[in-house]
Motif scaffolding. Structure first.
Motif, PDB file in Angstrom:
ATOM      1  N   TRP A  61      35.743  37.088  48.410  1.00 46.16           N
ATOM      2  CA  TRP A  61      34.691  36.466  47.940  1.00 46.16           C
ATOM      3  C   TRP A  61      34.083  35.429  49.156  1.00 46.16           C
ATOM      4  CZ3 TRP A  61      32.179  38.029  43.576  1.00 46.16           C
ATOM      5  CH2 TRP A  61      31.232  37.249  42.955  1.00 46.16           C
ATOM      6  N   ASN A  62      32.911  35.090  48.623  1.00 49.95           N
ATOM      7  CA  ASN A  62      32.128  34.164  49.635  1.00 49.95           C
ATOM      8  C   ASN A  62      32.197  32.657  48.963  1.00 49.95           C
ATOM      9  OD1 ASN A  62      31.619  35.534  51.995  1.00 49.95           O
ATOM     10  ND2 ASN A  62      29.816  36.605  50.879  1.00 49.95           N
TER      11      ASN A  62
ATOM     12  N   HIS B  27      37.768  40.735  39.595  1.00 52.56           N
ATOM     13  CA  HIS B  27      36.972  40.482  40.598  1.00 52.56           C
ATOM     14  C   HIS B  27      35.795  39.432  40.386  1.00 52.56           C
ATOM     15  CE1 HIS B  27      34.243  41.305  43.985  1.00 52.56           C
ATOM     16  NE2 HIS B  27      33.105  41.434  43.094  1.00 52.56           N
ATOM     17  N   GLY B  28      35.994  38.518  41.660  1.00 50.61           N
ATOM     18  CA  GLY B  28      34.857  37.567  41.369  1.00 50.61           C
ATOM     19  C   GLY B  28      35.640  36.430  40.653  1.00 50.61           C
TER      20      GLY B  28
ATOM     21  N   PRO C  35      36.849  32.708  40.186  1.00 47.82           N
ATOM     22  CA  PRO C  35      36.685  31.654  41.218  1.00 47.82           C
ATOM     23  C   PRO C  35      37.998  31.055  41.763  1.00 47.82           C
ATOM     24  CG  PRO C  35      36.087  31.088  39.059  1.00 47.82           C
ATOM     25  CD  PRO C  35      36.515  32.631  38.879  1.00 47.82           C
TER      26      PRO C  35
ATOM     27  N   LEU D  76      27.611  37.072  40.664  1.00 47.93           N
ATOM     28  CA  LEU D  76      28.582  37.060  39.477  1.00 47.93           C
ATOM     29  C   LEU D  76      29.096  35.865  39.101  1.00 47.93           C
ATOM     30  CD1 LEU D  76      30.055  39.098  37.506  1.00 47.93           C
ATOM     31  CD2 LEU D  76      31.750  39.492  39.217  1.00 47.93           C
TER      32      LEU D  76
ATOM     33  N   VAL E 165      31.971  34.223  36.971  1.00 50.96           N
ATOM     34  CA  VAL E 165      33.260  34.608  36.098  1.00 50.96           C
ATOM     35  C   VAL E 165      34.048  33.219  35.713  1.00 50.96           C
ATOM     36  CG1 VAL E 165      35.654  35.462  36.186  1.00 50.96           C
ATOM     37  CG2 VAL E 165      33.904  36.716  37.533  1.00 50.96           C
TER      38      VAL E 165
ATOM     39  N   ASP F 229      24.521  30.888  49.234  1.00 47.36           N
ATOM     40  CA  ASP F 229      25.621  31.764  48.651  1.00 47.36           C
ATOM     41  C   ASP F 229      26.402  30.770  47.520  1.00 47.36           C
ATOM     42  OD1 ASP F 229      25.594  33.541  50.721  1.00 47.36           O
ATOM     43  OD2 ASP F 229      26.655  32.443  52.152  1.00 47.36           O
TER      44      ASP F 229
ATOM     45  N   ARG G  34      27.376  29.476  44.180  1.00 51.03           N
ATOM     46  CA  ARG G  34      27.539  30.149  42.760  1.00 51.03           C
ATOM     47  C   ARG G  34      27.491  29.275  41.642  1.00 51.03           C
ATOM     48  NH1 ARG G  34      32.189  34.455  41.194  1.00 51.03           N
ATOM     49  NH2 ARG G  34      33.773  32.945  42.098  1.00 51.03           N
TER      50      ARG G  34
END
Lengths: 339, 325
Positions: free
Chosen positions: A77-78, A121-122, A124, B89, B91, B133, B135
């Motif tokens: 991830w970024n 996936h994704g 955090p 995305l 999560v 970037d 989130r």
């Protein structure tokens, strides 16, 4: 005295801070650079250790439904820190030991904990774990596993969580370095500062940090663990129910003071007491001065109760000291007996 | 990247304020196309409450949604989203099995910068978030989705400063009143018609385990009766138009119920709206994993007009039927 049994599974333990400055802006303050250098020393030690696994308990990964264990084989991830987003983006691609994560979860469940693995996936992954792994394991030479810190759990659950990790290591025949991601005092400055002017937020925080460092330098891990409630009252912002990382670390490494402590560095990072500390199992122990709490093997407590004060919690025990639910006994971690 | 400020503006206004909780379970139960996990049903009383609130907001002309979210938790000042377009995305860190949501959000950067500027004038520590970037937190996304699932209005998002953890709830109240007044002033300067969204629940004691079927409503209830009594106390004050008395109770309420009012959203919103003396419209109350959630709105009569092109149903207009697989 024989070397303690846990040294078979845990080679070393480390206390690492999780703020982004040593990774993203190490030259903004000489102290940040010193912390960065200390991380690099830890990296070298881990590389020399021949560990199979980096086992992380992160206070920066809070969970509510029990404990969560990262099991995604190669999470990528970024990451942008929600507090210090102006310092930039951290690209990460980690290597996770999924098999160990599943095994750890199995033993946590067996010991009465509520836990599960996470593999989305994704997802955090917390900033602290990412910062630490970028600095101590940049090439992903050693796989890692990360476990969350439940906001409601207290000592019994956390100790049992640590012992579940040891059970999993033994089952898989793996040797690990154990890492807790945590500052000592965790009070950030409440206003924006020039990093050049950074300092520990308060004198009281500083005094408690020095006390913790004094203990750990002498290898007194279990003494610090058993002071956790007082540390929470004196030197921690009350974000969660208690200060738990040293409970987990002592349960994983062995609940005693038989360690060699090394303070690689201690510096303020945005007001917090950020220290890089190493603990290595040793033949000789410091005096055991603070032990007075028991060491449960299984968790049988009621979680759905309102938080109580630590004083009132001391009036009863929801812990089962030994024995399986079927009545048989099984002390998988016998470190206390070796003291 | 800032947008070009308008040369002349009419005075802006806060046209409504909503208490809009953000349990990801609600989005999960709606089955919108943006969210990957699928559900059978669940938490209908709250979802229908949101549907009612969307219908109400569809009659209120507005330009922007301004959200204060407890799940963008900052310790150094209040941060404000100020990047024009954010797409990624999300999560949920606690409920990743329920919420994996692809979002595409437009931010009203000009209003964000105006709020920041007004706060600077008033010595309220704020910082603009300009990293593309970044989130967006799931609290903002859940509330934003349940209010406007088409995301056809820009948002401004304010972080929740953890002043209550660092000091106490009274200090939180004081900061949020300052921030609320600054938000109101900035909205008036901007010429925007804004809806404020306090994104949080009331009582906030979770269950610590989950059922095998998360949407099994036979297992859903408030964690304990005292939390329920406190929630009803607050809701009755809302219904009675006693918003000032309600805000005065927030420190005690928060302490007694571990309430998410700790984040300051309700205080911020009531201050910005000058403490409405008219009754809130309580669209519904329900629990999610034991926490108490109310969906409520405050809108002066002058705000209501003909329906606008606002999305009124979360699942249906997103191409997925409500509450079904």
């Amino acid at each position: 005295m024989a070397q303690n049994k846990s040294s078979n599974t845990i080679i070393k333990g480390f206390v690492l801070p999780g703020l982004v400055q040593p990774l993203l802006s190490p030259d903004a303050n000489p102290g940040y650079r010193k912390i960065r250098t200390a991380f690099e020393k830890v990296r070298e030690e881990i590389e020399r250790s021949q560990a199979d696994l980096i086992l992380i308990y992160s206070t920066m990964w809070p969970s509510i439904l029990g404990h969560q264990i990262q099991a995604m084989p190669e999470p990528e991830w970024n990451l942008v820190d929600e507090e210090f987003h102006e310092l930039g983006t951290i690209h990460y691609k980690l290597k996770i030991d999924s098999e160990f994560a599943e095994c750890y979860n199995k033993h946590a469940l067996k010991r009465g904990l509520h836990s599960r693995t996470i593999a989305h996936h994704g997802f955090p992954i917390d900033t602290g774990s990412v910062v630490a792994l970028k600095l101590i394991n940049p090439e992903n030479r050693i796989p890692a596993v990360i476990v969350s810190s439940n906001i409601y759990s207290d000592r019994a659950e956390t100790v049992v969580l640590g012992k579940a990790a040891v059970s999993a290591l033994k089952e898989q025949g793996k040797r690990a370095v154990a890492v807790i991601i945590s500052t000592l005092s965790n009070r950030l400055h409440a206003d924006f500062i020039d990093p050049k002017d950074d300092k520990i937020n308060s004198l009281k925080d500083q005094e408690w940090n020095l006390k913790i460092l004094e203990f750990l330098e002498k290898g007194r891990l279990e003494d610090v663990a058993q002071l956790s409630r007082q540390i929470q009252r004196e030197a921690r912002v009350k974000k969660v129910s208690n200060f738990k990382p040293f409970w987990w670390l002592s349960a994983v490494m062995g609940a005693h003071n038989r360690y060699t402590g090394q303070i690689y560095e201690y510096q303020p990072i945005y007001g917090t007491g950020s220290a890089v500390i190493g603990l290595t199992p040793a033949l000789n122990a410091s005096r055991d001065l603070e032990f007075d709490e028991d060491a449960p093997e299984y968790y049988t407590g009621e979680r759905n109760v309102l938080s109580l004060s630590s004083e009132s919690m001391a009036d009863f025990s929801s812990q089962q000291n030994s024995g399986n639910f079927d009545g048989s006994t099984e002390m998988e971690n016998e470190d206390n007996e070796n003291i | 990247m800032a947008t070009e400020p308008q040369k002349s503006k009419t005075k802006g206004a806060i046209v409504a304020g909503c208490l809009a909780p953000h349990p990801p379970h609600l989005v999960y139960a709606e089955n919108p196309p943006q969210n990957e996990p699928r559900s059978e049903c669940g938490w209908e009383t709250l979802r229908w409450a949101y549907e009612s609130m969307r219908n109400e907001l569809s009659t209120i002309d507005h330009d922007v949604l301004v959200i204060l979210s407890p799940h963008w938790r900052t310790y150094v000042g209040t941060h404000i989203l100020a990047t024009p377009h954010l797409k990624s995305l999300s999560v949920d860190p606690v409920f990743p099995h329920l919420f994996r949501y692809s979002y595409d959000i437009k931010v009203d950067v000009e209003l964000a910068e105006t709020i920041h500027a007004v706060c600077q004038e008033k010595n309220i520590p704020t910082k603009l978030m300009q990293n593309p970037d970044f989130r967006v937190d799931y609290g903002t996304i859940v509330t934003g989705h349940m209010i406007n699932p088409l995301w056809n209005k820009p948002i401004v998002c304010l972080s929740a400063n953890s002043v209550s953890a660092y000091y106490n709830l009274d200090r939180m109240q004081a900061l949020m009143m300052e921030l609320g007044a600054a938000t109101k002033e900035a909205i008036e300067k901007s010429g925007r018609k804004a809806i404020l969204l306090a994104s949080h629940s009331l009582s906030h004691r979770h269950f610590t385990s989950e059922n095998e079927i998360p949407e099994d409503m036979s297992k859903e209830h408030i964690t304990n009766h005292s939390l329920y009594l406190w929630d009803m106390k607050m809701i009755n004050l809302m219904k009675a138009g006693k918003s000032k008395e309600m805000v005065d109770l927030i420190p005690d309420f928060t302490e007694q119920t571990i309430a998410e009012t700790e984040s300051g959203g309700l205080t911020w919103m009531m201050q910005a709206m000058d403490y409405p003396t008219y009754p809130a419209k309580v669209h519904g109350y329900g629990t999610v994993i034991g926490t108490g959630n109310v969906v409520a709105s405050w809108a002066p009569k002058s705000s209501h007009s003909a329906p606008t092109a606002h999305s009124t149903q979360s699942g249906v207009q997103s191409g997925v039927q409500l509450g079904t697989k």
